[in-house]
Design a protein around this motif. Structure first.
Motif, PDB file in Angstrom:
ATOM      1  N   UNK A  26     -12.306   8.469  36.522  1.00 33.13           N
ATOM      2  CA  UNK A  26     -13.521   8.615  35.729  1.00 33.13           C
ATOM      3  C   UNK A  26     -13.677   7.425  34.794  1.00 33.13           C
ATOM      4  N   UNK A  27     -14.928   7.208  34.379  1.00 34.63           N
ATOM      5  CA  UNK A  27     -15.230   6.096  33.481  1.00 34.63           C
ATOM      6  C   UNK A  27     -16.008   6.633  32.290  1.00 34.63           C
ATOM      7  N   UNK A  67      -5.001  10.725  29.623  1.00 30.99           N
ATOM      8  CA  UNK A  67      -6.248  10.814  30.369  1.00 30.99           C
ATOM      9  C   UNK A  67      -7.004  12.108  30.168  1.00 30.99           C
ATOM     10  N   UNK A  68      -6.616  12.921  29.205  1.00 29.92           N
ATOM     11  CA  UNK A  68      -7.247  14.226  29.001  1.00 29.92           C
ATOM     12  C   UNK A  68      -8.230  14.236  27.829  1.00 29.92           C
ATOM     13  N   UNK A  89     -12.202   2.775  31.890  1.00 26.07           N
ATOM     14  CA  UNK A  89     -11.785   3.595  33.017  1.00 26.07           C
ATOM     15  C   UNK A  89     -10.584   4.452  32.626  1.00 26.07           C
ATOM     16  N   UNK A  90     -10.507   5.676  33.162  1.00 30.00           N
ATOM     17  CA  UNK A  90      -9.400   6.582  32.849  1.00 30.00           C
ATOM     18  C   UNK A  90      -8.101   6.032  33.432  1.00 30.00           C
ATOM     19  N   UNK A 128     -12.220   4.957  24.153  1.00 29.86           N
ATOM     20  CA  UNK A 128     -10.887   4.648  24.674  1.00 29.86           C
ATOM     21  C   UNK A 128     -10.249   5.938  25.173  1.00 29.86           C
ATOM     22  N   UNK A 129      -9.571   5.871  26.291  1.00 30.25           N
ATOM     23  CA  UNK A 129      -8.857   7.032  26.807  1.00 30.25           C
ATOM     24  C   UNK A 129      -7.521   7.175  26.112  1.00 30.25           C
TER      25      UNK A 129
END
Length: 681
Positions: free
Chosen positions: A51-52, A102-103, A45-46, A97-98
């Protein structure tokens, strides 16, 4: 040791229509649909929970695509269910992986033109993937620094140039259990031309997690890169970023997930309770320098599968309890346990928590394989975000229910029953007992259809399928999982027969039309059903199974694991126990037609186990027996063609001997009727 049909004439024809079209033309699920079923997994998950990112497993199209394992694509789905493919097609993506902002999303893949598997990043709002780190060999795992500028990488020690040259000249000999290469730890500056820096860590590393405080790494390391060592001897060590040991954890046995608290002050470890515990499943916590583990859920009659942190003082965990899963949270001191999702509904097997407390889950139900779910912070119900197989809406699926029964010694047991899709009044039906492996594993009340256990296809053919969680299964706590110790093949397999008797007693099953199948330890059960319990089973299909316990311990790759968490004695100490627990000892009893299937490259249960059972049954000469080998396959089939072949043979055998003419075996050749590949394929 670690998870079937239209009439045979129809089952052997692979439809060229899409799954959706084929579904509308059928009265249940076909093997072609099983072979093309997609599944979502590896959810991340972000940071803001919006978002996922996840991996979608996409099987290859038989007869058109080059044969091989399923492809794995990178997808992103938002809270509204809008799904976008980011890296798709002929790709194999893993471990999304984020990055902290988160971008962007980091992932592993060996893309076209790559010599090895590399670490890539891809922007969320548009742009191409960029390789940001690579090593001489394949990167097997990674974790990101708190600022997202560095990554810690795992990769096997590269083969030295001299050895590689000799191998290319034909000197390809292997020195058993000596010529292993350790998995090493490297730290890389992402996107930099600077070479990654190797940490000097003794042993072979399985897992690494970068502390959110930024100053240390939690490393799971074993003495050697051998399966037995990785299962039995893996221990948690804390290292500085320079490779200096800061602390250690003397965990007593098997290990599951590890996770740092957001402030880096605590480490959560899913661990075995003791050296004889067959499976990790205890939720423990300790400080940032290691030390003694504190069990937060002592006495839990279940197994914790996944763990994450909501904040610095609160853990979120998934516990497998019986045939269901439960999502809960608990304080770091063990207080305030609170159930977020009860043990009902979808069975979740994957967990990711955002900074705002939102949770992403990977779950399945009897109606669909694993999909992505989103649970908003404070919400009581998760929302399903993905639909990877929309054609399933047009497939009639048989009823699946939880069955509870009492074993002959009074032990309460449960399993799952998939009913026939159609049943004539109260007529008794044929049954296939599907036995899980392990035995430290268990069946859950989710999706029960795969190439080795196509329950819904069996249901369409009029069979019932029974998935028992016999004693020694996981999901019911440590004590239950130890009930077979030192007694393999005894009460645990009596439980299977007692389950069949229950289904006979309630008027569902025809006692004379019962088959048994399973892989690994389930293959052992299938061999046991064909020999020791031959009078109870009219057909058996054994897959990568055990036939002689003594030779398994001395030729397989996990002898100490078998000793420590199962046998608790060696063959030379208890030769009679080993002899009596081996199906070949009881081969003269066999009147059960037996199909044996095995991957020739299986290191866990070497193929000699199948050769032995085949020869014993052949020499006994009292029932049909057939042996099918899969070149290049290991402990379970991975390639699409060998999976489909397995499914066809399994169904053919059960149909022939439970509802068909019986007698001599069916023809060994199969008419796959595959669609012809086009010129480009």
């Amino acid at each position: 040791m670690q998870r079937w049909i239209m009439g045979i004439a129809c089952a052997l024809v692979l439809a060229t229509a899409t799954p959706a079209v084929a579904a509308r033309q059928s009265a249940g699920m076909t093997l072609e649909q099983v072979a093309q079923t997609r599944a979502a997994n590896q959810a991340a998950i972000s940071p803001d929970g919006s978002e996922v990112a996840y991996v979608l497993s996409v099987p290859r199209t038989l007869g058109k695509d080059p044969d091989g394992p399923a492809r794995s694509e990178l997808h992103v789905v938002d809270r509204a269910g809008h799904d976008r493919g980011f890296v798709t097609g002929q790709v194999d993506v893993s471990a999304p992986r984020w990055l902290p902002d988160g971008q962007s999303i980091a992932y592993l893949s060996k893309r076209e033109g790559d010599a090895t598997r590399r670490l890539y990043t891809i922007p969320l709002r548009g742009g191409e993937s960029t390789a940001v780190a690579h090593l001489t060999g394949d990167i097997s795992s990674f974790d990101l620094s708190p600022d997202g500028r560095r990554a810690v990488l795992l990769a096997a020690q590269p083969e030295d140039a001299a050895r590689k040259q000799l191998r290319e000249q034909g000197f390809s000999q292997k020195v058993y259990e000596e010529d292993w290469r350790p998995v090493e730890v490297w730290i890389a500056e992402l996107g930099s031309s600077a070479s990654p820096r190797k940490l000097a860590i003794e042993g072979s590393v399985r897992t690494v997690r970068w502390s959110p405080a930024g100053d240390r790494l939690a490393v799971v390391v074993a003495p050697r890169q051998l399966t037995d060592d990785m299962m039995v001897d893996a221990r948690v060590r804390i290292y500085s970023l320079e490779g200096r040991e800061l602390g250690r954890v003397d965990n007593p046995g098997k290990l599951g997930e590890i996770a740092w608290s957001p402030d880096g002050e605590h480490l959560a470890i899913i661990s075995a309770a003791d050296a004889n515990d067959p499976s990790e499943g205890r939720l423990t916590v300790l400080g940032k320098t290691g030390g003694a583990q504190r069990d937060l859920l002592p006495g839990l009659e279940g197994h914790v599968w996944n763990v994450a942190w909501r904040d610095a003082s609160t853990l979120v965990f998934l516990s497998q309890e019986g045939v269901q899963s439960r999502l809960a949270e608990i304080a770091v001191d063990g207080s305030g346990q609170r159930t977020l999702l009860p043990a009902a509904g979808p069975v979740h097997m994957g967990l990711s928590v955002a900074r705002n407390g939102d949770v992403a889950l990977v779950g399945s139900t009897p109606a669909h394989p694993s999909e992505i779910f989103h649970l908003a912070a404070g919400s009581a119900e998760p929302r399903r975000l993905t639909d990877s197989n929309p054609w399933l809406a047009d497939v009639r699926l048989a009823q699946q229910e939880v069955v509870r029964y009492t074993a002959r010694d009074g032990l309460e047991l449960e399993g799952l029953l998939v009913h026939p899709l159609e049943r004539r009044g109260n007529a008794r039906v044929p049954l296939v007992v599907v036995v899980h492996g392990g035995p430290e594993s268990h069946n859950v009340n989710g999706w029960l259809n795969s190439y080795a256990q196509p329950a819904q296809t069996l249901a369409a053919q009029g069979f019932a399928a029974f998935f028992p969680n016999y004693r020694a299964s996981t999901g019911r706590g440590v004590a239950f999982s130890k009930l077979d110790h030192g007694r393999p093949g005894m009460e645990e397999f009596d439980d299977l027969v007692d389950g069949v008797d229950h289904l006979v007693d309630i008027g569902l099953v025809d006692r004379d039309k019962v088959g048994i199948t399973g892989g690994s330890y389930g293959g052992y059960a299938s061999a046991w059903g064909a020999t020791y319990y031959s009078e109870r089973f009219a057909a058996s299909v054994m897959f990568v199974g055990i036939s002689d316990q003594a030779s398994l311990v001395t030729t397989g790759d996990i002898p100490r694991e078998q000793y420590q968490v199962h046998m608790q004695t060696w063959p030379w100490e208890s030769p009679e126990m080993y002899r009596q627990a081996s199906p070949i000892t009881h081969a003269q009893k066999s009147r059960t037609p037996t199909l044996i299937l095995h991957g020739e490259a299986d290191p866990r249960v070497p193929v000699m186990q199948s050769y032995m059972l085949y020869r014993y049954l052949k020499l006994a000469g009292q029932a049909p027996v057939r042996l099918v080998l899969y070149p290049g396959e290991g402990h379970g089939n991975s390639r699409g063609a060998s999976r489909y072949d397995y499914s066809l043979r399994l169904v053919q055998w059960m149909t022939h001997y439970l509802t068909g003419p019986g007698g001599e075996p069916p023809a060994y050749q199969l008419d796959y009727a595959l669609p012809k590949a086009d010129a480009a394929g």
